[in-house]
Scaffold this motif. Structure first.
Motif: not given
Length: 253
Positions: A230, A4, A233, A10, A27, A23
């Motif tokens: 994740l 990340v 993303c 986020i 993150a 999540i």
């Protein structure tokens, strides 16, 4: 754990719930600033406290709000952008149903069908609309959550299955548009997820035995699902969009 970007911001909707919290936690562990959304201020405050206990250096933005109320989605997105300085990804776990829309179709309430579509498909559409301009600034991502009811037919899920199917169709069609802005959108589709309140409720009523037998790999937990969210993303998935990923331990394929 997927990479990340440490400077990423986020927004995790439904971060006070089982999957959403995991999540948000992963993150935060990766160094992202996490927008923590939930429908109630107290649940969001509790989630933030838990995140900071697990990750003392976590950067969080509390953003409570009931998405069923007019204007709240815009307000939540605006708060994340204002406090975080940008928005790189939205992971939408805050799925709200409508009473009277589960069970055998003959026993459902037709007056509630529109609400089911509004709370599930409509909220997701509004969230994407509010977030898109901010995500387009640097090429961001949206990850939506549905149930496998939107992909695989079974009794008792005619109404919610239609709503989840609508979310999938929306995401796939939208992906062909927002890719021009450098934005991608994908869907994660679990079925039964252990270590969540909904699963425990179903287990207490004896409704999980068949699922346990069918899932040859074992039913997933939030810890099994969060890395995929994740990843979708992150910087290693920039060419993936318009896809649906079922995480169900082998129940369906």
């Amino acid at each position: 754990m997927p990479y990340v970007a440490p400077d990423s911001v986020i927004l995790v909707t439904g971060a006070s719930g089982g999957i959403g919290f995991e999540i948000a936690s992963q993150a935060a562990a990766g160094g992202a600033t996490v927008g923590v959304h939930g429908s109630r201020p107290d649940s969001v405050a509790d989630a933030v406290t838990r995140l900071r206990a697990l990750h003392p250096d976590a950067r969080t933005i509390a953003a409570p709000g009931d998405f069923r109320a007019e204007g709240v989605i815009d307000d939540v997105v605006a708060k994340i952008v204002t406090d975080g300085g940008r928005l790189d990804a939205v992971i939408h776990c805050a799925i709200t149903g409508a009473g009277g829309t589960t069970g055998l179709f003959a026993h459902t309430d037709p007056t509630r069908y529109g609400l089911a579509a509004q709370y599930m498909v409509g909220v997701f559409q509004q969230l994407c609309f509010a977030a898109r301009p901010h995500l387009a600034r640097q090429g961001g991502a949206v990850v939506g959550f549905v149930s496998d009811a939107g992909r695989f037919a079974a009794p008792h899920q005619s109404i919610i299955g239609a709503a989840f199917g609508g979310m999938i169709a929306f995401a796939r069609n939208l992906s062909t548009e927002i890719s021009r802005d450098g934005v991608r959108i994908n869907i994660i589709s679990p079925s039964y997820v252990v270590d969540t309140p909904i699963y425990e409720l179903r287990a207490a009523k004896g409704r999980t035995a068949t699922a346990v037998k069918r899932a040859g790999l074992g039913l997933p937990s939030p810890k099994d699902i969060a890395p995929t969210a994740l990843f979708l993303c992150g910087p290693d998935s920039t060419k993936i969009t318009g896809q649906v990923v079922s995480i169900n331990g082998g129940m369906n394929a």
